[in-house]
Design a protein around this motif. Structure first.
Motif, PDB file in Angstrom:
ATOM      1  N   PHE A 115       0.826  -1.198   0.000  1.00 48.91           N
ATOM      2  CA  PHE A 115       0.000   0.000   0.000  1.00 48.91           C
ATOM      3  C   PHE A 115       0.865   1.255   0.000  1.00 48.91           C
ATOM      4  N   TYR A 116       0.310   2.318  -0.572  1.00 45.26           N
ATOM      5  CA  TYR A 116       0.931   3.638  -0.462  1.00 45.26           C
ATOM      6  C   TYR A 116       0.695   4.158   0.949  1.00 45.26           C
ATOM      7  N   ASP A 117       1.441   5.202   1.319  1.00 42.87           N
ATOM      8  CA  ASP A 117       1.251   5.762   2.659  1.00 42.87           C
ATOM      9  C   ASP A 117      -0.103   6.445   2.833  1.00 42.87           C
ATOM     10  N   ASN A 118      -0.833   6.671   1.715  1.00 43.64           N
ATOM     11  CA  ASN A 118      -2.183   7.229   1.811  1.00 43.64           C
ATOM     12  C   ASN A 118      -3.243   6.129   1.983  1.00 43.64           C
ATOM     13  N   GLY A 119      -2.792   4.868   2.073  1.00 41.21           N
ATOM     14  CA  GLY A 119      -3.694   3.748   2.281  1.00 41.21           C
ATOM     15  C   GLY A 119      -4.203   3.095   1.014  1.00 41.21           C
ATOM     16  N   LYS A 120      -3.917   3.691  -0.134  1.00 40.50           N
ATOM     17  CA  LYS A 120      -4.382   3.136  -1.413  1.00 40.50           C
ATOM     18  C   LYS A 120      -3.514   1.944  -1.812  1.00 40.50           C
ATOM     19  N   LEU A 121      -4.130   0.989  -2.503  1.00 39.31           N
ATOM     20  CA  LEU A 121      -3.437  -0.209  -2.956  1.00 39.31           C
ATOM     21  C   LEU A 121      -2.355   0.160  -3.965  1.00 39.31           C
ATOM     22  N   LYS A 122      -1.146  -0.320  -3.739  1.00 40.51           N
ATOM     23  CA  LYS A 122      -0.004  -0.071  -4.618  1.00 40.51           C
ATOM     24  C   LYS A 122       0.274  -1.265  -5.515  1.00 40.51           C
ATOM     25  N   LYS A 123       0.258  -2.453  -4.911  1.00 40.20           N
ATOM     26  CA  LYS A 123       0.616  -3.664  -5.648  1.00 40.20           C
ATOM     27  C   LYS A 123      -0.130  -4.849  -5.071  1.00 40.20           C
ATOM     28  N   GLU A 124      -0.622  -5.696  -5.972  1.00 37.29           N
ATOM     29  CA  GLU A 124      -1.277  -6.937  -5.574  1.00 37.29           C
ATOM     30  C   GLU A 124      -0.532  -8.067  -6.271  1.00 37.29           C
ATOM     31  N   MET A 125      -0.016  -9.000  -5.476  1.00 38.38           N
ATOM     32  CA  MET A 125       0.792 -10.083  -6.013  1.00 38.38           C
ATOM     33  C   MET A 125       0.181 -11.411  -5.596  1.00 38.38           C
ATOM     34  N   ASN A 126       0.052 -12.312  -6.542  1.00 36.15           N
ATOM     35  CA  ASN A 126      -0.496 -13.628  -6.260  1.00 36.15           C
ATOM     36  C   ASN A 126       0.567 -14.662  -6.604  1.00 36.15           C
ATOM     37  N   TYR A 127       1.108 -15.317  -5.587  1.00 41.59           N
ATOM     38  CA  TYR A 127       2.200 -16.278  -5.773  1.00 41.59           C
ATOM     39  C   TYR A 127       1.693 -17.716  -5.695  1.00 41.59           C
ATOM     40  N   SER A 128       2.283 -18.571  -6.541  1.00 39.17           N
ATOM     41  CA  SER A 128       1.927 -19.993  -6.522  1.00 39.17           C
ATOM     42  C   SER A 128       3.191 -20.833  -6.714  1.00 39.17           C
TER      43      SER A 128
END
Length: 92
Positions: A43-56
């Motif tokens: 997340f950014y410091d403003n609380g907004k999503l920065k990155k979503e990673m899905n690992y397998s």
């Protein structure tokens, strides 16, 4: 930055959460035997999503979606066997 997580035999196990100095969430990560697995977020410091990673596959493969600070999708990336793979797409 503060971080909370659990180590077992010297490697991360389970949830690993990091925080900005103001206490807001910086990341929610999940490890098994020291390798990222499942859905992870930054997340950014403003609380907004920065990155979503899905690992397998024990952290070898991943699909990654990156966002700007207004949560607009700016990139989609793929990793296979720990190497960049497939088509990476970048958006304006």
């Amino acid at each position: 930055m503060q971080a909370y997580g659990t180590y077992s035999d010297g490697v991360l196990q389970g949830n690993y959460d990091t925080y900005y100095p103001d206490g807001s969430t910086r990341s929610n990560l999940h490890y098994i035997n020291g390798r990222l697995t499942g859905k992870n977020r930054e997340f950014y410091d403003n609380g907004k999503l920065k990155k979503e990673m899905n690992y397998s596959l024990n952290g070898l493969n991943a699909s990654i979606r990156e966002y700007n600070d207004k949560e607009k999708l700016v990139a989609e990336k793929y990793i296979k066997n720990e190497v960049s793979s497939g088509t990476w797409t970048f958006y304006d």
